[in-house]
Motif scaffolding. Structure first.
Motif, PDB file in Angstrom:
ATOM      1  N   ALA A 122      55.792  74.066  18.256  1.00 24.43           N
ATOM      2  CA  ALA A 122      55.575  73.431  16.955  1.00 24.43           C
ATOM      3  C   ALA A 122      56.879  73.360  16.164  1.00 24.43           C
ATOM      4  N   ALA A 123      57.652  74.456  16.183  1.00 17.95           N
ATOM      5  CA  ALA A 123      58.935  74.459  15.473  1.00 17.95           C
ATOM      6  C   ALA A 123      59.880  73.421  16.052  1.00 17.95           C
ATOM      7  N   GLU A 125      64.167  70.151   9.528  1.00 17.60           N
ATOM      8  CA  GLU A 125      65.206  71.028  10.067  1.00 17.60           C
ATOM      9  C   GLU A 125      65.083  72.486   9.634  1.00 17.60           C
ATOM     10  N   GLN A 126      64.297  72.759   8.621  1.00 18.49           N
ATOM     11  CA  GLN A 126      64.164  74.136   8.136  1.00 18.49           C
ATOM     12  C   GLN A 126      63.491  75.053   9.155  1.00 18.49           C
ATOM     13  N   TYR A 127      62.882  74.467  10.188  1.00 18.34           N
ATOM     14  CA  TYR A 127      62.195  75.286  11.184  1.00 18.34           C
ATOM     15  C   TYR A 127      63.086  75.615  12.391  1.00 18.34           C
ATOM     16  N   LEU A 182      50.204  74.915  13.306  1.00 12.77           N
ATOM     17  CA  LEU A 182      50.450  75.556  14.596  1.00 12.77           C
ATOM     18  C   LEU A 182      51.639  76.512  14.551  1.00 12.77           C
ATOM     19  N   LEU A 183      52.397  76.486  13.452  1.00 11.65           N
ATOM     20  CA  LEU A 183      53.463  77.472  13.282  1.00 11.65           C
ATOM     21  C   LEU A 183      52.897  78.882  13.133  1.00 11.65           C
ATOM     22  N   THR A 243      66.168  79.758  16.912  1.00 10.13           N
ATOM     23  CA  THR A 243      67.339  80.626  17.060  1.00 10.13           C
ATOM     24  C   THR A 243      66.937  82.090  17.164  1.00 10.13           C
ATOM     25  N   ARG A 244      65.889  82.491  16.426  1.00 11.09           N
ATOM     26  CA  ARG A 244      65.408  83.876  16.533  1.00 11.09           C
ATOM     27  C   ARG A 244      64.881  84.162  17.939  1.00 11.09           C
TER      28      ARG A 244
END
Length: 381
Positions: free
Chosen positions: A155-156, A165-167, A143-144, A172-173
């Motif tokens: 999803a993130a 946590e990498q998502y 779903l990303l 932030t973007r």
């Protein structure tokens, strides 16, 4: 902790209801179990009927009311609700199911990942995050790349909550630019994550010139506001936007009383009635009764939206006049005000709530009867 219906202080109320329904006669002893069964039966019937309504608004309200009941025997109603053709009904059914069964919530949440509606799908993702459903990570990752950005954000967020946590960078973007709806949702997610890194970003957003961003960031910070924010919050409490002032004043209500009480009290006479309400609520959280009069004044306001907001707040504000004010709201001519008051009475709990809610089982609006039934069932747990 909810007050129990078989508490001795409730016997008089049960007896009165029994008389009204013809369950007991005045000259006979009260059969408490029989009266309780009668109330439950009526509540179940009201909710079942409301879930069959041809009006989507009524079905949505009924789904939310079933969730508020916390009654596992009503799980089939929410299962049905998650398949309703109206998206809001599906969304409310998902939001309430974890109050009835966490295992069933996990099943339905996974199922609704395939929903056609963006908001229902996002709600399902948030539900799986709340349930810490790490087993669904594999189903969530695709779903990303969903066509809709709102689903990608959800999803993130869910993956971050589940330890991926990498998502976090996806959120932030979205906070930094683009459509405000997406920015608002990303800001909300930062507040729900609550980690130091997300709270730092929210604090930085309080330097924004955009009043929508300011309001969303203040709301997301909520109870996590700390003394580091004292000066920014005081500054924002003077903002020209009433919405910004409201949220800044509410955030001040979470700081130490001796530091902010005098400042917050000033807003109990703000020109905007909802700022006044926020200030009165903040003062209550600061353990002060100095602005309690605001609740009574706003309950008589000419704007129904103000009355509804006030009634809603009374569910969490334990002031001496609360029962009388909620009784007044329950007799309001506006449906939204009565709905808010019914849900607030359920949140309040206690024998007084039981007495207030019983009468609303006969309200002319079906959705209000459903909310009353759901909240009564919770009181009778």
């Amino acid at each position: 902790m909810h007050w129990k219906i078989n508490h001795v202080s409730a016997w008089v109320l049960i007896f009165m209801f029994g008389l009204a329904c013809g369950v007991v006669a005045a000259e006979k002893p009260v059969n408490t179990g029989r009266v309780i069964a009668k109330i439950r039966k009526q509540c179940y019937a009201i909710l079942q009927q409301a879930m069959k309504s041809e009006e989507a608004f009524v079905r949505s309200g009924a789904a939310r009311a079933v969730g508020e009941s916390e009654d596992p025997s009503l799980i089939p109603l929410l299962e049905k609700g998650t398949h309703d053709f109206y998206p809001t009904t599906r969304q409310f059914a998902l939001q309430g199911i974890s109050n009835l069964s966490r295992s069933k919530a996990k099943t339905l949440g996974r199922e609704r990942l395939e929903d056609s509606n963006v908001w229902v799908k996002s709600t399902a993702l948030g539900l799986l995050a709340d349930l810490d459903d790490t087993e669904s990570i594999g189903a969530i990752k695709p779903l990303l790349k969903a066509p809709d950005r709102m689903v990608r954000l959800a999803a993130a967020y869910t993956l971050v909550r589940l330890g991926e946590e990498q998502y976090f960078s996806e959120l932030t973007r979205s906070v930094k630019g683009g459509d405000f709806v997406h920015r608002f949702q990303a800001i909300t997610y930062l507040g729900k994550i609550g980690a130091d890194v997300s709270l730092r970003q929210l604090k930085d957003l309080l330097e924004s010139d955009d009043e929508q961003v300011l309001s969303a960031s203040l709301k997301a910070l909520g109870a996590r506001a700390d003394m580091e924010l004292f000066r920014p919050l005081v500054k924002l409490s003077l903002h020209e936007s009433p919405t910004v002032r409201r949220n800044a004043v509410l955030a001040l209500g979470y700081l130490p009383p001796n530091a902010v009480k005098k400042q917050v009290k000033l807003f109990c006479t703000d020109p905007d009635p909802l700022v006044q309400l926020s200030a009165a609520l903040a003062m209550h959280r600061l353990k002060s009764a100095e602005c309690n009069n605001v609740f009574a004044e706003l309950m008589g306001h000419k704007d129904f939206a103000v009355r509804a907001s006030t009634a809603r707040v009374l569910g969490e504000v334990n002031i001496p006049d609360r029962t009388r004010l909620l009784a007044k709201a329950l007799g309001d001519g506006n449906t939204r005000v009565r709905t808010a008051a019914v849900r607030a009475a359920g949140q309040m709990g206690g024998p007084e709530a039981f007495q207030l809610l019983i009468q609303m089982l006969d309200d002319p609006q079906e959705v209000i009867r459903a909310y009353a039934a759901g909240n009564l069932l919770r009181l009778m747990k």
